[in-house]
Design an enzyme around this catalytic site. Structure first.
Site, PDB file in Angstrom:
ATOM      1  N   LYS A   1      21.410  10.240 -39.700  1.00 48.35           N
ATOM      2  CA  LYS A   1      20.028   9.964 -39.330  1.00 48.35           C
ATOM      3  C   LYS A   1      19.422   8.924 -40.252  1.00 48.35           C
ATOM      4  CE  LYS A   1      19.209  14.266 -39.388  1.00 48.35           C
ATOM      5  NZ  LYS A   1      20.412  14.994 -39.111  1.00 48.35           N
TER       6      LYS A   1
ATOM      7  N   GLU B   1      28.852  23.210 -34.176  1.00 48.63           N
ATOM      8  CA  GLU B   1      28.058  23.868 -35.238  1.00 48.63           C
ATOM      9  C   GLU B   1      26.884  24.639 -34.641  1.00 48.63           C
ATOM     10  OE1 GLU B   1      25.110  21.996 -37.509  1.00 48.63           O
ATOM     11  OE2 GLU B   1      25.332  20.043 -36.565  1.00 48.63           O
TER      12      GLU B   1
HETATM   13  N1  PSU Z   1      21.888  16.550 -37.860  1.00 43.10           N
HETATM   14  C1  PSU Z   1      21.223  16.838 -36.711  1.00 43.10           C
HETATM   15  N2  PSU Z   1      20.708  18.069 -36.511  1.00 43.10           N
HETATM   16  C2  PSU Z   1      20.889  19.032 -37.440  1.00 43.10           C
HETATM   17  C3  PSU Z   1      21.636  18.736 -38.623  1.00 43.10           C
HETATM   18  C4  PSU Z   1      22.105  17.482 -38.785  1.00 43.10           C
HETATM   19  O1  PSU Z   1      21.066  15.988 -35.874  1.00 43.10           O
HETATM   20  O2  PSU Z   1      20.418  20.137 -37.232  1.00 43.10           O
HETATM   21  C5  PSU Z   1      21.945  19.833 -39.597  1.00 43.10           C
HETATM   22  C6  PSU Z   1      23.471  19.950 -39.694  1.00 43.10           C
HETATM   23  O3  PSU Z   1      23.800  21.324 -39.590  1.00 43.10           O
HETATM   24  C7  PSU Z   1      23.795  19.421 -41.081  1.00 43.10           C
HETATM   25  C8  PSU Z   1      22.552  19.827 -41.808  1.00 43.10           C
HETATM   26  O4  PSU Z   1      24.950  19.982 -41.607  1.00 43.10           O
HETATM   27  O5  PSU Z   1      21.496  19.547 -40.896  1.00 43.10           O
HETATM   28  C9  PSU Z   1      22.378  19.044 -43.093  1.00 43.10           C
HETATM   29  O6  PSU Z   1      21.385  19.661 -43.832  1.00 43.10           O
HETATM   30  P1  PSU Z   1      21.184  19.286 -45.372  1.00 43.10           P
HETATM   31  O7  PSU Z   1      20.670  17.880 -45.335  1.00 43.10           O
HETATM   32  O8  PSU Z   1      20.180  20.285 -45.888  1.00 43.10           O
HETATM   33  O9  PSU Z   1      22.531  19.417 -46.008  1.00 43.10           O
END
Ligand code: PSU
Ligand code: MN
Length: 308
Positions: free
Chosen positions: A161, A28
Site C-alpha cells: 500500500k 489470510e
Molecule cells: N493489506 C491489506 N489489507 C490488510 C492487510 C494488508 O490490503 O488487511 C493486513 C495483512 O494481514 C498484513 C497486515 O499482514 O495488514 C500488516 O499489518 P502490520 O502493518 O501491522 O504488520
C-alpha cells in the site's frame, strides 16, 4: 479423518489435496476481519474461495479458532472470521492464542508461517505489509517481511500500500534475500494504483514461469518466500488524484489521533474506505480477487510441474 498435529489442523479437503498433489492456495483472515468492512467482508471471504474452486484449486483460509490453528475453514469458520471481533494475530501471537484456547485472524506473516508448515506453497493476499513511514523513528516494520525471509511460500500481492514506505520495504526485501518478481511489469505496483516510482529487476509473464522460479529456488536450497507483484488491471485502478488526496487526509487523522503500531493498518484502511465513499473498497476487492486468480494459476502450474 483427522489431520491434527500439536500445532495445526488441516481441513479434510486441504489435507487430501496436499496428499494427492492437487493445487492449494492459502488465504489470510486479517484482510477479512480487519481489512474489509462488515458485512462486505463475509461475501469477500466466500468469493475468494469460490474463485479458487472454479479453477479446480482448493482454498485454505487460515485462522486460529479456539486455540487451534486451522488450515482450511468450513462455512462456520469463515463466518466467524468475518463477524467476530477477533484479535489480529501475527506469528508471535500464535503460541499465546494456542495456550489460552483463544481465537485470532492471521496476518500475512502468520498465514504464511502456518500455511508453509502445512506444506502449502502458494498464498494470495491483497497487499503485503511493509516498512511504515517514519519507521526510522518508530521501528514499525511489519513482521510480514521478516517472516518471508524464513518461510518458503510464494505470495501474490498487488505490491504494498502507498501508505507504507515503499522504498524502505523493497530495500528490506533485498536485505532478506526475498525475490520480488513483477507479473507482466517491472514497475512495482502500489496496491490501489498500478504503479509506484519504484522498478523491479525481474518480471515474468506467466504462472508457469513463476513455478520455474520456485523450482529453481528449491533446487538452490533457498528457504525464503517469493513475492509476486501483480498490478491491478488499468481499468480497475483508483484515480490517482483522488487516491493522493484521500491518503493525505487519512494520514493526517492517524497522526492527530495518535494511532500507533498494529492499529495503524486497520485504521488507515477503514478511514480510506469512508473518505473515498467506498471507491477504495471496490478497488481493494478487485485487486484481491485478481491476486487470488493469479495465485490459483501459479498453484496449478506448480502442481502440474511437481506431478511430471
Ligand atoms: N493489506 C491489506 N489489507 C490488510 C492487510 C494488508 O490490503 O488487511 C493486513 C495483512 O494481514 C498484513 C497486515 O499482514 O495488514 C500488516 O499489518 P502490520 O502493518 O501491522 O504488520
Ligand atoms: Mn507494525
Amino acid at each position: 479423518m483427522t489431520h491434527d498435529s500439536a500445532a495445526l489442523t488441516l481441513s479434510d479437503e486441504v489435507a487430501e489435496s496436499l496428499e494427492t498433489g492437487r493445487p492449494v492456495v492459502a488465504l489470510e483472515s486479517t484482510i477479512i476481519s480487519h481489512g474489509l468492512p462488515r458485512p462486505r467482508n463475509l461475501q469477500a471471504a466466500r468469493e475468494f474461495e469460490a474463485i479458487l474452486r472454479e479453477q479446480g484449486v482448493t482454498p485454505a483460509t487460515v485462522a486460529v479458532l479456539d486455540g487451534v490453528a486451522r488450515i482450511g475453514l468450513d462455512d462456520e469458520g469463515v463466518r466467524r472470521i468475518a463477524e467476530e471481533d477477533l484479535a489480529k494475530a501475527s506469528v508471535r501471537d500464535l503460541p499465546i492464542l494456542a495456550a489460552r484456547g483463544a481465537s485470532g485472524a492471521t496476518t500475512v506473516a502468520a498465514t504464511a508461517h502456518l500455511a508453509a508448515k502445512a506444506g502449502i506453497r502458494v498464498f494470495a493476499t491483497g497487499g503485503l505489509g511493509g516498512v511504515h513511514r517514519g519507521a526510522s523513528e518508530t521501528f514499525d516494520e511489519s513482521a510480514d517481511l521478516t517472516t518471508l525471509a524464513v518461510t518458503p511460500i510464494t505470495v501474490v500481492s498487488a505490491g504494498v500500500k502507498s501508505v507504507l514506505d515503499i522504498a524502505a520495504t523493497l530495500e528490506r526485501l533485498e536485505t532478506w534475500s526475498v525475490p520480488v518478481i513483477g507479473l507482466g511489469t517491472t514497475i512495482f505496483p502500489s496496491f490501489w494504483l498500478r504503479e509506484s516510482e519504484f522498478t523491479l529487476d525481474w518480471a515474468v509473464d506467466t504462472a508457469e514461469q513463476v513455478a520455474d522460479v520456485m523450482a529453481a529456488h528449491d533446487a538452490l536450497g533457498h528457504r525464503q518466500g517469493i513475492v509476486v507483484a501483480n498490478p491491478i488491471p488499468a481499468d480497475q485502478a483508483w484515480d490517482r488524484a483522488e487516491h493522493d488526496a484521500v491518503l493525505q487526509t487519512a494520514f493526517a487523522e492517524a497522526e492527530q489521533h495518535g494511532i500507533r503500531g498494529k492499529a495503524v493498518t486497520p485504521f488507515l484502511l477503514g478511514r480510506i474506505v469512508e473518505l473515498s465513499g467506498g471507491r477504495s473498497l471496490e478497488v481493494n476487492l478487485d485487486l484481491a480477487r485478481n491476486n487470488v486468480r493469479v495465485a490459483g494459476r501459479i498453484a496449478t502450474a506448480w502442481s502440474t510441474r511437481s506431478a511430471s
